[in-house]
Design a protein around this motif. Structure first.
Motif, PDB file in Angstrom:
ATOM      1  N   GLU A  25      34.460  25.651  12.571  1.00 26.59           N
ATOM      2  CA  GLU A  25      33.547  25.376  11.603  1.00 26.59           C
ATOM      3  C   GLU A  25      31.822  25.581  12.071  1.00 26.59           C
ATOM      4  O   GLU A  25      30.854  25.769  11.171  1.00 26.59           O
ATOM      5  CB  GLU A  25      33.564  24.033  11.130  1.00 26.59           C
ATOM      6  CG  GLU A  25      34.665  23.794  10.407  1.00 26.59           C
ATOM      7  CD  GLU A  25      34.996  22.406  10.134  1.00 26.59           C
ATOM      8  OE1 GLU A  25      35.898  21.743   9.137  1.00 26.59           O
ATOM      9  OE2 GLU A  25      34.398  21.324  10.615  1.00 26.59           O
ATOM     10  N   ARG A  26      31.808  25.774  13.266  1.00 25.92           N
ATOM     11  CA  ARG A  26      30.346  25.953  13.739  1.00 25.92           C
ATOM     12  C   ARG A  26      30.168  27.222  14.244  1.00 25.92           C
ATOM     13  O   ARG A  26      29.196  27.713  15.170  1.00 25.92           O
ATOM     14  CB  ARG A  26      30.105  24.798  15.115  1.00 25.92           C
ATOM     15  CG  ARG A  26      30.229  23.390  14.584  1.00 25.92           C
ATOM     16  CD  ARG A  26      30.455  22.423  15.580  1.00 25.92           C
ATOM     17  NE  ARG A  26      29.961  20.921  15.251  1.00 25.92           N
ATOM     18  CZ  ARG A  26      30.986  20.419  14.488  1.00 25.92           C
ATOM     19  NH1 ARG A  26      32.050  20.686  14.257  1.00 25.92           N
ATOM     20  NH2 ARG A  26      30.641  18.934  14.198  1.00 25.92           N
ATOM     21  N   LYS A  35      26.779  24.579  20.273  1.00 29.03           N
ATOM     22  CA  LYS A  35      26.237  25.271  19.284  1.00 29.03           C
ATOM     23  C   LYS A  35      24.626  25.276  19.253  1.00 29.03           C
ATOM     24  O   LYS A  35      24.364  26.674  19.274  1.00 29.03           O
ATOM     25  CB  LYS A  35      26.416  24.743  17.859  1.00 29.03           C
ATOM     26  CG  LYS A  35      25.919  25.490  16.748  1.00 29.03           C
ATOM     27  CD  LYS A  35      26.587  27.003  16.772  1.00 29.03           C
ATOM     28  CE  LYS A  35      26.192  27.895  15.433  1.00 29.03           C
ATOM     29  NZ  LYS A  35      27.030  29.124  15.435  1.00 29.03           N
ATOM     30  N   GLY A  83      32.306  15.796  17.533  1.00 28.48           N
ATOM     31  CA  GLY A  83      31.450  16.563  16.905  1.00 28.48           C
ATOM     32  C   GLY A  83      29.932  16.664  17.276  1.00 28.48           C
ATOM     33  O   GLY A  83      29.445  17.801  17.171  1.00 28.48           O
ATOM     34  N   ASP A 111      28.493  20.143  18.581  1.00 27.64           N
ATOM     35  CA  ASP A 111      26.725  20.479  17.909  1.00 27.64           C
ATOM     36  C   ASP A 111      25.879  20.949  19.052  1.00 27.64           C
ATOM     37  O   ASP A 111      25.204  21.754  18.964  1.00 27.64           O
ATOM     38  CB  ASP A 111      26.125  19.250  17.264  1.00 27.64           C
ATOM     39  CG  ASP A 111      27.167  19.135  16.040  1.00 27.64           C
ATOM     40  OD1 ASP A 111      27.523  20.216  15.452  1.00 27.64           O
ATOM     41  OD2 ASP A 111      26.994  17.890  15.191  1.00 27.64           O
TER      42      ASP A 111
END
Length: 269
Positions: free
Chosen positions: A183-184, A142, A135, A139
């Motif tokens: 989800e991102r 992203k 994750g 991140d």
């Protein structure tokens, strides 16, 4: 009457040309998705894959697949300003001792070497430990502004990983990785893992393949092409004129690259 019909037909043909869906971009720019939707690269779109050396942002390719750790937010912004789409390369199935977060991985997660210096397969069954670690990597992608992720080493179950991994273990993990990218707001590609394409084509937005021409496996990517999803393909051996006609016919996004994946590239004529 034939002259009148022809005069009437010309504006209609011009209108159809203006409203028809454009062909996939090979080089140049890649169109933005509609608001609220993920980027979906189409079959045949041009790309550049560079994981080593100083990043060359001058390559006229619609898509850049680059190292997520070594590529800066500023470089991603430069590519975005030039109209390029960017894919964040990270390893999700193997540990790398040269990454800044390598110390965060418990030693019990590390298995056998995967054939590359400093890399070892991960125990992908241990989702509770791996999800937060991955994750943070997602991140990072992203925050830097990437449009998509290329998660590598996604077929540990088919290799000597040091763990009794099963096909079901791999499916569960690969779908977790796809969900985390989505989800991102990023697209995600399936790297190799040809045996599980039928089960995973619906979870992934594109595919990345190495040497399917050399090993006569490119026909296994038909499900991605039929779904309107790009297959980013690289060959390291052989001459372009021997395999490019087949790659074109299969609607692959194909490159000839060196094994170190520096900036050098050749595209099919």
């Amino acid at each position: 009457m034939r002259k009148i019909a022809l005069l009437l037909a010309v504006p209609l043909l011009l209108l159809a040309a203006c409203t028809a869906e454009p062909e996939p971009e090979r080089d140049g720019l890649s169109p933005d998705p509609p608001p609220g939707q993920r980027w979906q690269p189409k079959p045949g779109v041009g790309w550049q894959w560079q994981l080593t050396g100083k990043l060359d942002t001058s390559v006229k390719a619609a898509v850049y697949d680059v190292d997520g750790f070594n590529t800066t937010k500023e470089q991603v912004a430069t590519l975005k300003k030039a109209g390029r789409k960017t894919i964040c390369y990270i390893s999700t199935g193997a540990w790398e001792d040269f990454r800044p977060d390598s110390g965060a991985f418990p030693k019990t997660l590390l298995g056998e070497g995967n054939g590359w210096d400093g890399e070892r397969w991960l125990d992908i069954r241990r989702l509770a430990e791996l999800e937060p670690l991955m994750g943070k990597r997602f991140d990072m992608c992203k925050v830097k502004g990437f449009d998509a992720v290329e998660p590598d080493n996604m077929d540990g179950y088919a290799n000597r990983s040091g763990f009794p991994l099963t096909a079901d273990d791999q499916l569960t993990y690969n779908r977790l990785i796809a969900r985390m990218a989505h989800e991102r707001g990023m697209s995600v590609g399936l790297k190799n893992d040809l045996d599980q394409i039928p089960e995973l084509v619906g979870d992934f937005d594109f595919a990345v393949n190495e040497q399917c021409m050399e090993y006569e496996e490119c026909d296994r990517y038909v499900p991605f092409i039929d779904a309107g999803k790009a297959v980013f393909h690289v060959e390291y051996e052989g001459k372009l004129n021997r395999w490019c006609p087949r790659a074109r016919a299969a609607k692959l996004s194909s490159l000839q690259k060196r094994y170190d994946l520096d900036a050098w590239r050749q595209t099919c004529p």
